[in-house]
Design a protein around this motif. Structure first.
Motif, PDB file in Angstrom:
ATOM      1  N   UNK A   1      36.035  14.877  39.655  1.00 24.40           N
ATOM      2  CA  UNK A   1      35.184  13.701  39.735  1.00 24.40           C
ATOM      3  C   UNK A   1      35.710  12.732  38.681  1.00 24.40           C
ATOM      4  N   UNK A   2      35.049  11.633  38.523  1.00 24.84           N
ATOM      5  CA  UNK A   2      35.470  10.676  37.496  1.00 24.84           C
ATOM      6  C   UNK A   2      35.334  11.257  36.096  1.00 24.84           C
ATOM      7  N   UNK A   3      34.436  12.241  35.936  1.00 20.34           N
ATOM      8  CA  UNK A   3      34.136  12.783  34.609  1.00 20.34           C
ATOM      9  C   UNK A   3      34.725  14.154  34.317  1.00 20.34           C
ATOM     10  N   UNK A   4      34.909  14.984  35.361  1.00 18.58           N
ATOM     11  CA  UNK A   4      35.311  16.377  35.133  1.00 18.58           C
ATOM     12  C   UNK A   4      36.318  16.839  36.180  1.00 18.58           C
ATOM     13  N   UNK A   5      37.129  17.821  35.768  1.00 19.10           N
ATOM     14  CA  UNK A   5      38.033  18.492  36.703  1.00 19.10           C
ATOM     15  C   UNK A   5      37.660  19.973  36.717  1.00 19.10           C
ATOM     16  N   UNK A   6      37.694  20.563  37.915  1.00 21.00           N
ATOM     17  CA  UNK A   6      37.312  21.972  38.075  1.00 21.00           C
ATOM     18  C   UNK A   6      38.440  22.715  38.777  1.00 21.00           C
ATOM     19  N   UNK A   7      38.785  23.869  38.218  1.00 19.32           N
ATOM     20  CA  UNK A   7      39.788  24.760  38.801  1.00 19.32           C
ATOM     21  C   UNK A   7      39.105  26.086  39.077  1.00 19.32           C
ATOM     22  N   UNK A   8      39.212  26.555  40.329  1.00 19.70           N
ATOM     23  CA  UNK A   8      38.573  27.811  40.724  1.00 19.70           C
ATOM     24  C   UNK A   8      39.612  28.739  41.317  1.00 19.70           C
ATOM     25  N   UNK A   9      39.601  29.992  40.872  1.00 19.61           N
ATOM     26  CA  UNK A   9      40.465  31.039  41.418  1.00 19.61           C
ATOM     27  C   UNK A   9      39.548  32.145  41.938  1.00 19.61           C
ATOM     28  N   UNK A  10      39.658  32.434  43.232  1.00 16.78           N
ATOM     29  CA  UNK A  10      38.818  33.443  43.872  1.00 16.78           C
ATOM     30  C   UNK A  10      39.701  34.469  44.554  1.00 16.78           C
ATOM     31  N   UNK A  11      39.336  35.750  44.418  1.00 11.10           N
ATOM     32  CA  UNK A  11      40.088  36.796  45.112  1.00 11.10           C
ATOM     33  C   UNK A  11      39.130  37.676  45.905  1.00 11.10           C
ATOM     34  N   UNK A  12      39.699  38.511  46.772  1.00 10.23           N
ATOM     35  CA  UNK A  12      38.887  39.407  47.593  1.00 10.23           C
ATOM     36  C   UNK A  12      39.070  40.864  47.185  1.00 10.23           C
ATOM     37  N   UNK A  13      39.490  41.087  45.961  1.00  9.26           N
ATOM     38  CA  UNK A  13      39.741  42.449  45.492  1.00  9.26           C
ATOM     39  C   UNK A  13      38.510  43.105  44.929  1.00  9.26           C
TER      40      UNK A  13
ATOM     41  N   UNK B   1      35.478  35.567  40.996  1.00 11.21           N
ATOM     42  CA  UNK B   1      35.752  34.126  40.905  1.00 11.21           C
ATOM     43  C   UNK B   1      35.777  33.704  39.442  1.00 11.21           C
ATOM     44  N   UNK B   2      36.826  32.980  39.084  1.00  9.44           N
ATOM     45  CA  UNK B   2      36.950  32.400  37.747  1.00  9.44           C
ATOM     46  C   UNK B   2      36.987  30.888  37.928  1.00  9.44           C
ATOM     47  N   UNK B   3      36.103  30.183  37.213  1.00  8.17           N
ATOM     48  CA  UNK B   3      36.036  28.722  37.310  1.00  8.17           C
ATOM     49  C   UNK B   3      36.139  28.107  35.929  1.00  8.17           C
ATOM     50  N   UNK B   4      37.045  27.157  35.794  1.00 11.62           N
ATOM     51  CA  UNK B   4      37.196  26.409  34.540  1.00 11.62           C
ATOM     52  C   UNK B   4      36.864  24.950  34.818  1.00 11.62           C
ATOM     53  N   UNK B   5      36.116  24.341  33.919  1.00 15.30           N
ATOM     54  CA  UNK B   5      35.805  22.916  34.004  1.00 15.30           C
ATOM     55  C   UNK B   5      36.143  22.252  32.684  1.00 15.30           C
ATOM     56  N   UNK B   6      36.752  21.083  32.798  1.00 14.04           N
ATOM     57  CA  UNK B   6      37.102  20.295  31.607  1.00 14.04           C
ATOM     58  C   UNK B   6      36.735  18.835  31.828  1.00 14.04           C
ATOM     59  N   UNK B   7      36.360  18.146  30.759  1.00 18.88           N
ATOM     60  CA  UNK B   7      36.131  16.709  30.896  1.00 18.88           C
ATOM     61  C   UNK B   7      37.453  15.987  31.144  1.00 18.88           C
ATOM     62  N   UNK B   8      37.400  14.908  31.891  1.00 19.82           N
ATOM     63  CA  UNK B   8      38.588  14.090  32.148  1.00 19.82           C
ATOM     64  C   UNK B   8      38.813  13.195  30.937  1.00 19.82           C
ATOM     65  N   UNK B   9      40.073  13.049  30.536  1.00 14.85           N
ATOM     66  CA  UNK B   9      40.411  12.155  29.449  1.00 14.85           C
ATOM     67  C   UNK B   9      40.317  12.833  28.151  1.00 14.85           C
TER      68      UNK B   9
END
Length: 82
Positions: free
Chosen positions: A25-37, A74-82
């Motif tokens: 989004x304009x404020x945050x970036x999200x990276x998600x890694x999901x597996x079926x193990x 599921x592992x999710x990381x979120x960081x502010x943009x900028x």
């Protein structure tokens, strides 16, 4: 984050599939890694996800790592943009 999460999938999950998603989004970036193990056991302090959580927190971000029933993780990381 991608390297740590995918390393966990390869080493610990016995997964057949791993999906990596990036959204922003304009404020945050999200990276998600999901597996079926299988869901990995809880890690002791000082290991990969713990260290990653600490680094993200220092940068104003967050990390969540949760089981994804009926199987997977599921592992999710979120960081502010900028």
């Amino acid at each position: 984050m991608v390297r740590e999460a995918v390393t966990n999938v390869v080493r610990h999950s016995d997964a057949g599939r791993c999906e990596i998603t990036v959204t922003a989004t304009a404020d945050r970036v999200r990276l998600t890694v999901t597996d079926d193990g299988t869901t990995p056991p809880a890690s002791p302090a000082g290991t990969g996800l713990t260290g990653l959580t600490e680094r993200l927190t220092t940068a104003g971000g967050t990390l969540t790592a949760t089981p994804t029933p009926p199987t997977g993780f599921t592992v999710t990381a979120e960081l502010p943009v900028g």
